[in-house]
Scaffold this active site. Sequence first.
Site, PDB file in Angstrom:
ATOM      1  N   GLU A 187       0.840  -1.360   0.019  1.00 49.60           N
ATOM      2  CA  GLU A 187       0.153  -0.027  -0.088  1.00 49.60           C
ATOM      3  C   GLU A 187       0.757   1.220   0.083  1.00 49.60           C
ATOM      4  OE1 GLU A 187      -3.804  -1.695   2.360  1.00 49.60           O
ATOM      5  OE2 GLU A 187      -2.053  -0.981   3.671  1.00 49.60           O
TER       6      GLU A 187
HETATM    7  C1  TNX Z   1      -4.261  -4.138   4.759  1.00 52.96           C
HETATM    8  S1  TNX Z   1      -2.558  -6.256   4.410  1.00 52.96           S
HETATM    9  C2  TNX Z   1      -3.165  -3.769   5.278  1.00 52.96           C
HETATM   10  C3  TNX Z   1      -2.626  -3.330   6.682  1.00 52.96           C
HETATM   11  C4  TNX Z   1      -4.113  -3.060   7.280  1.00 52.96           C
HETATM   12  C5  TNX Z   1      -5.095  -4.201   6.987  1.00 52.96           C
HETATM   13  C6  TNX Z   1      -6.381  -4.230   7.918  1.00 52.96           C
HETATM   14  C7  TNX Z   1      -1.637  -5.307   4.075  1.00 52.96           C
HETATM   15  C8  TNX Z   1      -0.395  -5.749   3.519  1.00 52.96           C
HETATM   16  N1  TNX Z   1      -1.938  -4.251   4.449  1.00 52.96           N
HETATM   17  O1  TNX Z   1      -2.039  -2.210   6.562  1.00 52.96           O
HETATM   18  O2  TNX Z   1      -3.836  -3.080   8.655  1.00 52.96           O
HETATM   19  O3  TNX Z   1      -5.277  -4.328   5.538  1.00 52.96           O
HETATM   20  O4  TNX Z   1      -7.151  -5.363   7.374  1.00 52.96           O
END
Ligand code: TNX
Length: 536
Positions: A352
């Site tokens: 992300e």
């Molecule tokens: C996605 S999964 C994220 C996290 C969040 C999560 C909450 C991932 C690699 N990144 O930063 O905490 O969703 O479900």
Amino acid sequence: MTYQKSIIVLFLSALVFSCGPKGPSLDERGLIPLPKSVSSSNSSFELTSAASIQLIGDQASLEPLAQYFNQTIKRATGFELKVGEGEGQIILELYGGALDDESYELEITSSQAKISADSPAGIFYGIQTLLQAFPSQIFAPMAQNVNWIAPAGKIQDDPEYPYRGSMLDVARHFIGMEDVKHYIDQMARLKLNYLHLHLTDDQGWRIEIKSWPKLTEIGGKTQVGGGEGGFFTQEDYKELVRYAQERFITIVPEIDMPGHTNAALAAYGELNPGINLPDGDLSTVNHPGEESEIDFTSKMITREPAELYTGIEVGFSTFDTDLELTYQLVDDVVRELSEITPGPYFHIGGDESHVTAKDDYIKFVERVQDIVQKHGKISVGWDEVATANLLPGNIAQFWAMEDNAALAVGQGNQILMSPAKKSYLDMQYDSTSRIGLHWAAYIELDSAYLWDPATYSSNIKKSDILGVEAPLWTETVENRADIEYLTFPRLAALAEVAWSPGSSRDWESFKGRVAQLGESWEVQGIQFYKSPKVAW
Ligand code: TNX
């Protein structure tokens, strides 16, 4: 027969029946994860205080395993079994084969319970299975008035995948030493062997780095909701590593970057690029389908400390990938943490990074992989890292994008399976769950159980898979009760998905067995979610 006589006969037969061989046979016990093969025979073994533990093979390796068994049963049984080379009723036999061979055999007869394995890990897993064969009260923290009878039979077992893990996000809400150890204890019961610690995120930096002390002094001082946060000193971390190692669990540390780095940017303003939107589109920030409410104008300032962040949005922060100081920090962090991490893996995050330009992101991931390799570790990264050139042997952790997983497979790299729709422990069970998110799915117990890593994505074959990991993100998790509510019973389902072959897994069978595991959680005071799918 007179009325009185038949009453007496009924009474006597009830008495005989209740004294005869009782309880379930071995294949009816709540063994989770389900062993490869279980055959029951028609007798049982009773453990008494007079029993002793006999060690055959390398004593130095076996001694701690016997102590672990003794420690585990001591409070409920009151027994402290003698340990030695003389004849015993619990027998641990180590052949001394390959260390990465996790298989074991357990044979229970009316006179003894014998565990044999090539490696200490195998003996450890045999011990876990034996513990589950006894009445669930064996896990109670205080003395129980129970006959410690295990049904007889023979088990041969080994795991489907070499990596069976769970992740704790200690960054969104800090999770302290005792709670992490408690989590490790429960992972060990389920034969899980990797604990991934998500040590840094926008809301907090949770691991002491001696050469950059403000990371924790400033970056560790709050958390989601504005509470006081916290962090592990390196001594704490070493203690967790040791505690986990004693339970055959390897710790994988994660430093999430280049996104999810607001806490570091708050600690060292000289690292802060301000916001660096690739295409100026703020709607791409946050989870798929969710709008951002962050005021980005306040984040445009460069080389000033970012404000500490206590909300739960994702994707708004980035390291400056053109700044040499960034790589100095990464090198120092990876070096210090690798020195106190005996396991082979170092997780570099990579998820992300919505405000890092794509080219910058790729350049950054490739450079960080080199740094990790230089410090003797193998990189693991969330699936987005596969958009870069991965070094041979590096691992991509599939969570959201099958296309990214396919890129990793195409490069010849292995996949760690954590599909958010199945394995995310922070997803709500249903819309009434008291905590949890639901951006990926609602995950009831049956949904967490009913999937097969080897067929989940047409892009990922069984031979591409290193293993399975269940992450617990902690945006909505504040304390041990919250951890337990989201983790159990789902972690048991995921442990079976990782250990037992798809062909042997069966929801109806699991439902019955997990109810027995529920009894053992109950006696330990674990506040698990009583899924309506199970007759607890
Ligand atoms: C996605 S999964 C994220 C996290 C969040 C999560 C909450 C991932 C690699 N990144 O930063 O905490 O969703 O479900």
